[in-house]
Design a protein around this motif. Structure first.
Motif, short mmCIF file in Angstrom:
data_model
loop_
_atom_site.label_atom_id
_atom_site.label_comp_id
_atom_site.label_asym_id
_atom_site.label_seq_id
_atom_site.Cartn_x
_atom_site.Cartn_y
_atom_site.Cartn_z
N GLY A 54 0.96 -1.39 0.04
CA GLY A 54 0.05 -0.05 0.04
C GLY A 54 0.80 1.34 -0.07
O GLY A 54 0.49 2.25 0.43
N ASN A 55 2.16 1.15 -0.57
CA ASN A 55 2.93 2.36 -0.68
C ASN A 55 3.35 2.89 0.76
O ASN A 55 3.17 4.29 0.77
CB ASN A 55 2.30 3.48 -1.53
CG ASN A 55 2.45 3.19 -3.21
OD1 ASN A 55 3.58 2.62 -3.33
ND2 ASN A 55 1.63 3.32 -3.95
N VAL A 56 3.36 1.94 1.72
CA VAL A 56 3.84 2.58 3.14
C VAL A 56 5.17 2.31 3.30
O VAL A 56 5.58 1.38 3.08
CB VAL A 56 2.83 2.12 4.11
CG1 VAL A 56 3.09 2.24 5.54
CG2 VAL A 56 1.23 2.56 3.96
N ASN B 217 -1.16 11.70 0.95
CA ASN B 217 -2.31 12.59 0.06
C ASN B 217 -2.85 13.99 0.69
O ASN B 217 -3.62 14.37 0.20
CB ASN B 217 -3.63 11.57 0.16
CG ASN B 217 -3.25 10.31 -0.83
OD1 ASN B 217 -2.67 10.34 -1.88
ND2 ASN B 217 -3.86 9.24 -0.53
N GLY B 218 -1.96 14.40 1.65
CA GLY B 218 -2.18 15.62 2.21
C GLY B 218 -3.14 16.09 3.28
O GLY B 218 -3.55 17.21 3.49
N TYR C 3 -4.15 8.28 6.69
CA TYR C 3 -3.82 7.23 5.57
C TYR C 3 -3.17 5.86 6.07
O TYR C 3 -3.67 5.04 5.22
CB TYR C 3 -2.44 8.12 4.72
CG TYR C 3 -1.71 7.37 3.75
CD1 TYR C 3 -2.35 7.36 2.37
CD2 TYR C 3 -0.74 6.35 3.74
CE1 TYR C 3 -1.70 6.57 1.16
CE2 TYR C 3 -0.21 5.68 2.53
CZ TYR C 3 -0.69 5.76 1.42
OH TYR C 3 -0.48 5.21 0.50
N THR C 4 -2.60 5.68 7.10
CA THR C 4 -2.08 4.46 7.60
C THR C 4 -3.19 3.76 8.34
O THR C 4 -3.22 2.51 8.46
CB THR C 4 -0.72 4.68 8.37
OG1 THR C 4 -0.73 5.63 9.29
CG2 THR C 4 0.44 4.84 7.61
N LYS C 5 -3.83 4.49 8.88
CA LYS C 5 -4.87 3.81 9.85
C LYS C 5 -6.37 3.64 9.56
O LYS C 5 -7.23 2.84 10.10
CB LYS C 5 -5.11 4.40 11.28
CG LYS C 5 -3.63 4.72 11.97
CD LYS C 5 -3.93 4.84 13.36
CE LYS C 5 -2.27 4.76 14.09
NZ LYS C 5 -1.57 6.13 13.88
N GLY D 276 -0.61 14.87 -2.01
CA GLY D 276 -0.37 15.80 -1.07
C GLY D 276 0.59 17.22 -1.61
O GLY D 276 -0.20 18.37 -1.29
N HIS D 277 1.47 16.77 -2.32
CA HIS D 277 2.29 18.08 -2.76
C HIS D 277 1.49 18.91 -3.43
O HIS D 277 1.49 20.26 -3.37
CB HIS D 277 3.36 17.58 -3.55
CG HIS D 277 4.23 18.56 -4.27
ND1 HIS D 277 5.74 18.34 -3.72
CD2 HIS D 277 4.26 19.63 -4.85
CE1 HIS D 277 6.16 19.27 -4.37
NE2 HIS D 277 5.47 20.01 -4.98
#
Ligand code: 5GP
Length: 194
Positions: A17-19, A129-130, A99-101, A161-162
């Protein structure tokens, strides 16, 4: 920031998951020397901007934010994710999706610590994702504080996010920028440039 990139390469673990897991030096066990160097770098980048408060969100933003506040000699406020008995009224609040939880939290800052005279530097550990930064921006806007910039330890440039921050014309400085995870390895923006 080479020191941080080297540490990510050495101790970071790429998960589903891109973590990126960095619990060896930032998210669980914390390396104070590295945090100090990161604080120095954020302070160097924002030293001439008249910052009056550093704002972050608990818990992983606190270490880099605190070391930045130390170098800028200004107070550090961490938005709280859980309302405590002593923090009930007079709050600025925003809802943040984690995002993570994968849950939404209400974050809050007491009105007595942030106001229209403040020039804020927002700091956090990761930018994906900001959503965390958007929540912090929202509470600063409720306080009518000026947002001078956002400082991120580790940015994943391939997530949203950027754009979300820069399209608000807010200055964004990230100490390590990851463009991709390839075969379980981290690729930094710097790798593509050299
Ligand atoms: P965002 O709100 O930008 O989507 O995600 C930022 C927040 O989610 C950070 O405060 C951080 O706690 C967490 N986060 C996002 N991506 C990662 C990641 O790759 N690794 C870790 N350890 N945390 C992350």
């Amino acid at each position: 920031m080479k020191l941080l990139e080297e540490r990510i390469r050495r101790d970071g673990q790429v998960l589903e998951g891109n973590v990126l897991k960095v619990d060896n030096f930032l998210n669980h066990q914390v390396d104070p020397d590295l945090m100090f160097a990161m604080g120095e770098e954020f302070a160097r980048l924002f030293r001439d901007n008249g910052i009056t408060k550093v704002v972050t969100v608990e818990s992983s933003g606190i270490a880099p934010a605190l070391l930045t506040g130390l170098q800028l000699h200004v107070p550090v406020i961490f938005a709280r994710k859980h309302k405590s008995l002593t923090l009930v009224n007079d709050l600025y609040t925003a809802t943040v999706y984690s995002y993570t939880k994968k849950v939404s939290n209400e974050i809050s800052i007491s009105r007595k610590f942030l106001g229209a005279d403040d020039k804020v530097l927002i700091i956090d550990d990761f930018l994906a994702n900001g959503q965390a930064i958007a929540g912090l921006i929202e509470v600063c806007e409720q306080a009518h504080a000026e947002i001078v910039g956002v400082g991120i330890a580790i940015e994943k440039t391939f997530q949203r996010g950027h754009e979300l921050i820069t399209e608000k014309n807010i200055r964004l400085e990230s100490l390590a920028q990851i463009t991709a995870f390839e075969n379980g390895q981290v690729v930094f923006v710097d790798d593509k440039e050299t």
